[in-house]
Design an enzyme around this catalytic site. Structure first.
Site, PDB file in Angstrom:
ATOM      1  N   LEU A 132      39.537  46.442  40.183  1.00  0.00           N
ATOM      2  CA  LEU A 132      39.234  46.403  41.609  1.00  0.00           C
ATOM      3  C   LEU A 132      39.370  45.007  42.181  1.00  0.00           C
ATOM      4  O   LEU A 132      39.686  44.832  43.362  1.00  0.00           O
ATOM      5  CB  LEU A 132      37.808  46.920  41.863  1.00  0.00           C
ATOM      6  N   GLY A 133      39.127  43.997  41.369  1.00  0.00           N
ATOM      7  CA  GLY A 133      39.211  42.620  41.846  1.00  0.00           C
ATOM      8  C   GLY A 133      38.995  41.642  40.715  1.00  0.00           C
ATOM      9  O   GLY A 133      38.435  41.986  39.666  1.00  0.00           O
ATOM     10  N   GLY A 156      37.700  37.553  39.853  1.00  0.00           N
ATOM     11  CA  GLY A 156      37.016  36.361  40.309  1.00  0.00           C
ATOM     12  C   GLY A 156      37.227  35.224  39.337  1.00  0.00           C
ATOM     13  O   GLY A 156      37.965  35.353  38.349  1.00  0.00           O
ATOM     14  N   LYS A 201      31.104  45.143  36.877  1.00  0.00           N
ATOM     15  CA  LYS A 201      31.349  43.714  37.069  1.00  0.00           C
ATOM     16  C   LYS A 201      31.181  43.010  35.731  1.00  0.00           C
ATOM     17  O   LYS A 201      30.159  43.159  35.063  1.00  0.00           O
ATOM     18  CB  LYS A 201      30.389  43.135  38.107  1.00  0.00           C
ATOM     19  N   ASP A 218      22.141  34.732  48.973  1.00  0.00           N
ATOM     20  CA  ASP A 218      23.595  34.525  49.032  1.00  0.00           C
ATOM     21  C   ASP A 218      24.240  35.556  49.959  1.00  0.00           C
ATOM     22  O   ASP A 218      25.245  36.179  49.615  1.00  0.00           O
ATOM     23  CB  ASP A 218      24.209  34.606  47.632  1.00  0.00           C
TER      24      ASP A 218
END
Length: 269
Positions: free
Chosen positions: A15-16, A18, A38, A135
């Site tokens: 999905l992504g 980092g 994640k 955050d």
């Protein structure tokens, strides 16, 4: 370890990506549901850095386990598989708000206020559970196809029950962090109010209130610079909304709204 498996979870697609890991769409074979996973690979990190990231994962899991709210992404599980630590979360079909803003999407006043009210509803609930997010930024706000906002990434949250996270550096996102985050070791929930003010300003004006070409310039702007009022940037912004935004972004937390509910109530008026 097979790239198609993580613990007991099946990996479906990326999905992504980092700086520290990858987010996958996954499948829980036991419950037969889609999940988001994640990950952070700790193999090439120093012992201190690896401990730091695992601590953040545990914090997010503990925080989210206490939060069951329609505007907060649920976390189901946390574990480690070899040199990969991972969180298993509710799968949200949709992109984060940063993705949309970076593409140049502009939102109407009604859409902007709905998003901020969704955010404030989530924060009001989290704060009542003793959890400060710390955050809040567009990248941590997911938008569903139905237009609902969902808050994610409680990785640097502080749990107010006397248990605090300890970090060797100030974690967060420059430009959205309240000034006291740089000087106060235990800032309270009003740091989230400041971030909400920054987000509202950005949605109303299509500009970030605190800018710079370097980290130090952005930090200096947050601490020392008073941005133009939102109605000075865009005359179509109501003066009352500009007042609310300015108060939410006050440098002194004593001058901000004292709670997410108080800010939401002002917006509803």
């Amino acid at each position: 370890m097979s790239l198609k498996k993580l613990g007991r979870y099946d990996l479906v697609r990326v999905l992504g990506k980092g700086a520290m890991g990858i987010v996958y769409e996954g499948r829980d074979p036991n419950l037969e549901r889609r999940v988001a996973i994640k990950t952070v690979k700790v193999e090439n990190l120093s012992e201190e850095a690896a401990a730091e990231y695992e601590s953040r994962f545990r914090t997010e899991a503990r925080s989210a386990a206490r939060l069951q709210h329609p505007n907060i992404v649920s976390v189901y599980d946390s574990d480690r598989d070899g040199d990969i630590a991972f969180l298993v979360m509710e799968y949200i079909q949709g992109d984060d708000l940063k993705h949309h803003l970076d593409k140049g999407v502009r939102y109407s006043l009604d859409q902007s206020l709905k998003m901020v009210r969704d955010l404030l509803s989530a924060l009001d609930y989290a704060h009542k559970q003793g959890i400060v997010h710390r955050d809040i930024k567009p990248a941590n706000l997911l938008l569903t196809p139905e237009g609902r906002l969902k808050v994610t990434d409680f990785g640097i949250a502080r749990i107010e029950s006397g248990e605090r996270t300890h970090h060797t550096t100030v974690l967060g996102s420059p430009g959205y962090m309240a000034p006291e985050r740089y000087t106060d070791e235990s800032p309270d929930r009003r740091v989230d109010i400041f971030s909400c003010g920054v987000l509202l300003y950005e949605l109303l004006t299509d500009q970030k209130p605190f800018r710079g070409s370097t980290l130090s310039e952005i930090t200096s702007a947050v601490i020392d610079h008073k941005p133009p009022r939102a109605d000075e940037i865009d005359p179509n912004v109501l003066a009352a909304l500009a007042d609310i935004t300015a108060r939410a972004m006050e440098k002194d937390p004593e001058h901000r709204y004292r709670s997410a509910r108080a800010l939401s109530r002002e917006l509803r008026h």
